[in-house]
Motif scaffolding. Structure first.
Motif, mmCIF file in Angstrom:
data_model
loop_
_atom_site.group_PDB
_atom_site.id
_atom_site.type_symbol
_atom_site.label_atom_id
_atom_site.label_comp_id
_atom_site.label_asym_id
_atom_site.label_seq_id
_atom_site.Cartn_x
_atom_site.Cartn_y
_atom_site.Cartn_z
ATOM 1 N N PRO A 53 56.179 48.922 41.847
ATOM 2 C CA PRO A 53 54.781 49.249 41.550
ATOM 3 C C PRO A 53 53.946 47.986 41.323
ATOM 4 C CG PRO A 53 56.196 49.811 39.709
ATOM 5 C CD PRO A 53 57.091 49.401 40.830
ATOM 6 N N LEU A 54 52.667 48.083 41.626
ATOM 7 C CA LEU A 54 51.757 46.959 41.430
ATOM 8 C C LEU A 54 51.429 46.796 39.954
ATOM 9 C CD1 LEU A 54 49.212 47.688 44.302
ATOM 10 C CD2 LEU A 54 51.053 46.023 44.320
ATOM 11 N N SER A 55 51.196 45.549 39.533
ATOM 12 C CA SER A 55 50.793 45.312 38.151
ATOM 13 C C SER A 55 49.320 45.688 37.988
ATOM 14 C CB SER A 55 51.010 43.843 37.790
ATOM 15 O OG SER A 55 50.146 43.019 38.548
ATOM 16 N N GLY A 56 48.873 45.790 36.765
ATOM 17 C CA GLY A 56 47.494 46.195 36.482
ATOM 18 C C GLY A 56 46.440 45.283 37.090
ATOM 19 N N PRO A 57 46.529 43.951 36.895
ATOM 20 C CA PRO A 57 45.518 43.072 37.493
ATOM 21 C C PRO A 57 45.532 43.096 39.020
ATOM 22 C CG PRO A 57 46.673 41.920 35.739
ATOM 23 C CD PRO A 57 47.387 43.224 35.956
ATOM 24 N N VAL A 58 46.712 43.190 39.618
ATOM 25 C CA VAL A 58 46.798 43.238 41.081
ATOM 26 C C VAL A 58 46.210 44.545 41.588
ATOM 27 C CG1 VAL A 58 48.395 43.303 43.035
ATOM 28 C CG2 VAL A 58 48.755 41.678 41.185
ATOM 29 N N ARG A 59 46.488 45.635 40.898
ATOM 30 C CA ARG A 59 45.927 46.934 41.278
ATOM 31 C C ARG A 59 44.399 46.911 41.190
ATOM 32 N NH1 ARG A 59 48.767 51.335 38.263
ATOM 33 N NH2 ARG A 59 50.299 51.082 39.901
ATOM 34 N N THR A 60 43.860 46.273 40.152
ATOM 35 C CA THR A 60 42.407 46.156 40.003
ATOM 36 C C THR A 60 41.807 45.317 41.123
ATOM 37 O OG1 THR A 60 42.651 46.337 37.612
ATOM 38 C CG2 THR A 60 40.570 45.452 38.421
ATOM 39 N N LEU A 61 42.458 44.217 41.469
ATOM 40 C CA LEU A 61 41.980 43.348 42.539
ATOM 41 C C LEU A 61 42.000 44.067 43.887
ATOM 42 C CD1 LEU A 61 41.004 40.426 42.832
ATOM 43 C CD2 LEU A 61 43.341 39.792 43.370
ATOM 44 N N TYR A 62 43.058 44.799 44.158
ATOM 45 C CA TYR A 62 43.136 45.548 45.413
ATOM 46 C C TYR A 62 42.132 46.701 45.432
ATOM 47 C CZ TYR A 62 47.448 43.104 46.731
ATOM 48 O OH TYR A 62 48.373 42.156 47.075
ATOM 49 N N ALA A 63 41.854 47.305 44.272
ATOM 50 C CA ALA A 63 40.841 48.361 44.216
ATOM 51 C C ALA A 63 39.459 47.788 44.505
ATOM 52 C CB ALA A 63 40.865 49.042 42.842
ATOM 53 N N LEU A 64 39.198 46.578 44.015
ATOM 54 C CA LEU A 64 37.935 45.904 44.335
ATOM 55 C C LEU A 64 37.847 45.620 45.829
ATOM 56 C CD1 LEU A 64 35.333 44.540 43.250
ATOM 57 C CD2 LEU A 64 36.679 42.445 43.084
ATOM 58 N N ALA A 65 38.952 45.206 46.420
ATOM 59 C CA ALA A 65 38.973 44.954 47.860
ATOM 60 C C ALA A 65 38.758 46.246 48.635
ATOM 61 C CB ALA A 65 40.293 44.310 48.266
ATOM 62 N N ALA A 66 39.323 47.346 48.177
ATOM 63 C CA ALA A 66 39.162 48.626 48.870
ATOM 64 C C ALA A 66 37.739 49.159 48.736
ATOM 65 C CB ALA A 66 40.150 49.656 48.331
ATOM 66 N N ALA A 67 37.094 48.914 47.602
ATOM 67 C CA ALA A 67 35.754 49.451 47.362
ATOM 68 C C ALA A 67 34.657 48.576 47.955
ATOM 69 C CB ALA A 67 35.525 49.628 45.865
#
Length: 154
Positions: free
Chosen positions: A9-23
């Motif tokens: 699973p992705l860590s919290g900061p990486v998940r946030t960064l990828y969510a920013l990239a997706a949005a």
């Protein structure tokens, strides 16, 4: 039932960064959110003739809604195609990780939202650039999404 190969699973900061990239970094979603921001009331402020400034809070809300809609559409398509069970814990991580190439576009997208935009610059420079990026990154992201589907272990 066959075991499913999955990544950690992705860590919290990486998940946030990828969510920013997706949005914000995915060019078709960025263009849709930007154009919708211009169309909604209080979304843009006209500074002078043919120069406008986008309200970043409204843009962020629209970008997040479009991102969530894209995720739910992708997840329901996967369920309909039978590539995932009723509950798959790593679906969000797989969807976010597929948007990793969009991280390169995030600084440019944030800069476009932050500046006052002249209409001709948007129409002749930003829109064609994002249309071409949308085709290139759209194909790349969707190929990564297809490869991220659950596969039985050998």
């Amino acid at each position: 039932m066959a075991d499913v190969v999955s990544s950690p699973p992705l860590s919290g900061p990486v998940r946030t960064l990828y969510a920013l990239a997706a949005a914000v970094g995915y060019p078709p979603a960025f263009l849709l959110a930007y154009l919708l921001t211009l169309a909604v009331p209080y979304g843009a402020v006209e500074k002078s003739t043919n120069v406008f400034s986008v309200n970043p809070l409204i843009f962020a809300a629209l970008a997040a809604a479009i991102c969530a809609g894209r995720y739910f559409l992708w997840r329901s398509w996967r369920r309909w195609r039978g590539k995932a069970g009723a509950f798959e814990g790593g679906a969000l991580d797989a969807w976010l990780a597929a948007h990793k190439p969009c991280l390169a576009v995030v600084p440019v997208s944030v800069g476009i939202v932050a500046i006052d935009m002249e209409g001709n610059a948007f129409g002749f420079l930003i829109f064609p650039l994002y249309a071409i990026l949308g085709i290139a990154l759209g194909v790349w992201v969707h190929r990564r999404l297809r490869r991220s589907s659950a596969r039985p272990a050998a």
